[in-house]
Design an enzyme around this catalytic site. Sequence first.
Site, PDB file in Angstrom:
ATOM      1  CB  ALA A   1     -30.623  18.821 -66.027  1.00 16.65           C
TER       2      ALA A   1
ATOM      3  N   GLY B   1     -35.148  17.843 -63.542  1.00 15.81           N
ATOM      4  CA  GLY B   1     -35.291  16.981 -64.716  1.00 15.81           C
ATOM      5  C   GLY B   1     -35.634  15.547 -64.341  1.00 15.81           C
TER       6      GLY B   1
ATOM      7  CD  GLU C   1     -38.521  19.373 -65.906  1.00 17.73           C
ATOM      8  OE1 GLU C   1     -37.283  19.195 -65.899  1.00 17.73           O
ATOM      9  OE2 GLU C   1     -39.043  20.431 -66.292  1.00 17.73           O
TER      10      GLU C   1
HETATM   11  C1  HXC Z   1     -24.868  17.425 -60.926  1.00 11.41           C
HETATM   12  C2  HXC Z   1     -25.337  16.499 -58.881  1.00 11.41           C
HETATM   13  C3  HXC Z   1     -26.694  16.830 -59.007  1.00 11.41           C
HETATM   14  C4  HXC Z   1     -27.116  17.486 -60.209  1.00 11.41           C
HETATM   15  C5  HXC Z   1     -26.426  15.860 -57.119  1.00 11.41           C
HETATM   16  N1  HXC Z   1     -25.220  15.898 -57.699  1.00 11.41           N
HETATM   17  N2  HXC Z   1     -27.340  16.416 -57.896  1.00 11.41           N
HETATM   18  N3  HXC Z   1     -24.434  16.788 -59.838  1.00 11.41           N
HETATM   19  N4  HXC Z   1     -26.159  17.770 -61.112  1.00 11.41           N
HETATM   20  N5  HXC Z   1     -28.398  17.793 -60.432  1.00 11.41           N
HETATM   21  C6  HXC Z   1     -23.938  15.407 -57.169  1.00 11.41           C
HETATM   22  C7  HXC Z   1     -23.394  16.316 -56.080  1.00 11.41           C
HETATM   23  O1  HXC Z   1     -22.702  17.410 -56.650  1.00 11.41           O
HETATM   24  C8  HXC Z   1     -22.473  15.370 -55.362  1.00 11.41           C
HETATM   25  O2  HXC Z   1     -21.267  15.210 -56.097  1.00 11.41           O
HETATM   26  C9  HXC Z   1     -23.227  14.030 -55.443  1.00 11.41           C
HETATM   27  O3  HXC Z   1     -24.141  14.168 -56.523  1.00 11.41           O
HETATM   28  C10 HXC Z   1     -24.011  13.739 -54.181  1.00 11.41           C
HETATM   29  O4  HXC Z   1     -24.832  14.854 -53.912  1.00 11.41           O
HETATM   30  P1  HXC Z   1     -24.922  15.559 -52.481  1.00 11.41           P
HETATM   31  O5  HXC Z   1     -25.468  16.922 -52.691  1.00 11.41           O
HETATM   32  O6  HXC Z   1     -23.620  15.462 -51.769  1.00 11.41           O
HETATM   33  O7  HXC Z   1     -25.981  14.608 -51.752  1.00 11.41           O
HETATM   34  P2  HXC Z   1     -27.017  14.989 -50.611  1.00 11.41           P
HETATM   35  O8  HXC Z   1     -26.369  15.858 -49.566  1.00 11.41           O
HETATM   36  O9  HXC Z   1     -27.614  13.708 -50.191  1.00 11.41           O
HETATM   37  O10 HXC Z   1     -28.135  15.896 -51.305  1.00 11.41           O
HETATM   38  C11 HXC Z   1     -28.969  15.308 -52.286  1.00 11.41           C
HETATM   39  C12 HXC Z   1     -29.719  16.418 -53.072  1.00 11.41           C
HETATM   40  C13 HXC Z   1     -28.693  17.447 -53.639  1.00 11.41           C
HETATM   41  C14 HXC Z   1     -30.717  17.127 -52.136  1.00 11.41           C
HETATM   42  C15 HXC Z   1     -30.494  15.716 -54.177  1.00 11.41           C
HETATM   43  O11 HXC Z   1     -27.671  16.730 -54.303  1.00 11.41           O
HETATM   44  C16 HXC Z   1     -29.293  18.418 -54.587  1.00 11.41           C
HETATM   45  O12 HXC Z   1     -29.961  19.377 -54.173  1.00 11.41           O
HETATM   46  N6  HXC Z   1     -29.033  18.214 -55.891  1.00 11.41           N
HETATM   47  C17 HXC Z   1     -29.471  19.157 -56.920  1.00 11.41           C
HETATM   48  C18 HXC Z   1     -30.935  19.009 -57.182  1.00 11.41           C
HETATM   49  C19 HXC Z   1     -31.382  20.019 -58.254  1.00 11.41           C
HETATM   50  O13 HXC Z   1     -31.245  21.223 -58.072  1.00 11.41           O
HETATM   51  N7  HXC Z   1     -31.903  19.496 -59.334  1.00 11.41           N
HETATM   52  C20 HXC Z   1     -32.392  20.341 -60.455  1.00 11.41           C
HETATM   53  C21 HXC Z   1     -31.284  20.487 -61.448  1.00 11.41           C
HETATM   54  S1  HXC Z   1     -31.751  21.581 -62.751  1.00 11.41           S
HETATM   55  P3  HXC Z   1     -19.843  15.606 -55.478  1.00 11.41           P
HETATM   56  O14 HXC Z   1     -18.900  15.292 -56.585  1.00 11.41           O
HETATM   57  O15 HXC Z   1     -19.930  17.034 -55.135  1.00 11.41           O
HETATM   58  O16 HXC Z   1     -19.718  14.719 -54.273  1.00 11.41           O
HETATM   59  C22 HXC Z   1     -32.732  20.690 -63.739  1.00 11.41           C
HETATM   60  C23 HXC Z   1     -33.270  21.401 -64.931  1.00 11.41           C
HETATM   61  C24 HXC Z   1     -34.024  20.473 -65.819  1.00 11.41           C
HETATM   62  O17 HXC Z   1     -32.960  19.552 -63.533  1.00 11.41           O
HETATM   63  C25 HXC Z   1     -34.365  21.144 -67.094  1.00 11.41           C
HETATM   64  C26 HXC Z   1     -34.200  20.230 -68.269  1.00 11.41           C
HETATM   65  C27 HXC Z   1     -32.793  20.045 -68.728  1.00 11.41           C
END
Ligand code: HXC
Length: 257
Positions: free
Chosen positions: A65, A108, A111
């Site tokens: 998400a 998400g 999911e």
């Molecule tokens: C918003 C995101 C994002 C996310 C990545 N980006 N994941 N933006 N929400 N979930 C954005 C980053 O901010 C960044 O933008 C760009 O995508 C590239 O990401 P990087 O982190 O620079 O890439 P990398 O170093 O290759 O790392 C990849 C990654 C990391 C390991 C996937 O991005 C990451 O950990 N993302 C979050 C994963 C996460 O926690 N997901 C769960 C979310 S909560 P900028 O503009 O900064 O360059 C969830 C709850 C669901 O899903 C419940 C239902 C709604």
Amino acid sequence: MAYETIEIETHGRVGLIRLNRPQALNALNARLIAELDNALGGFDRDADIGCIVLTGSEKAFAAGADIKEMRDKSFVDAFLDDFIGRWDAVARARKPIVAAVGGFALGGGCELAMMCDIVLAADTAQFGQPEIKLGVIPGAGGTQRLTRAVGKAKAMDLVLTGRMMGAEEAERAGLVARVVPAAELVVEALKTAAAIAALSLPAVLIAKEAVNRAFETTLAEGIRQERRLFYALFATEDQKEGMSAFVEKRKAAFANR
Ligand code: HXC
């Protein structure tokens, strides 16, 4: 609806939806979920479509998400708006959905893949529920669907540590149906979907419904329902065609596709 965050294509009787927010690794924001809902609903209602493929990019199926969109929400915002309620379109679709997962399928994104019916993974796929690292928990079925798919031991490991699991481990654990080389992922998913779309649509929808019942009811009730559905299919011309084709040693030509 003009799409900004997804792309759709049709390949014969298969509808393909590609998540397309590359700058955010396909993070699932409200716009993308609304577009996905619209596109899925369209394919689900389209008589010329028999199966749907959902995919992302090589780098990410979806990295979860959209954290930037969620960060400032209060409890009351989240509760009253019930934004996760709008994700249910995927689980509600009656036609089968094949998830073609390459790269990150996190939070998400994982999911979303688990709401689909068959998960094909590229050898590059990484699955995980990292929400715990954000101070929350999975909110779109992660604690439930993941546990049913891989069992308590691995679900606890993934949900409590937030670690990622590669494609091979995901296949061993039962989350993934098949692992394929990344370059062949979408082609394999389209091939699988096309094979399903060539079958009797009533039988396919009923088969999906019957398997899903296994997650919602007792074994005895599930088996009773399966038997009723099996008998019901004898009311279709496709049952006569399918069995006649076998006996006559020819390929079945189903009327209801
Ligand atoms: C918003 C995101 C994002 C996310 C990545 N980006 N994941 N933006 N929400 N979930 C954005 C980053 O901010 C960044 O933008 C760009 O995508 C590239 O990401 P990087 O982190 O620079 O890439 P990398 O170093 O290759 O790392 C990849 C990654 C990391 C390991 C996937 O991005 C990451 O950990 N993302 C979050 C994963 C996460 O926690 N997901 C769960 C979310 S909560 P900028 O503009 O900064 O360059 C969830 C709850 C669901 O899903 C419940 C239902 C709604």
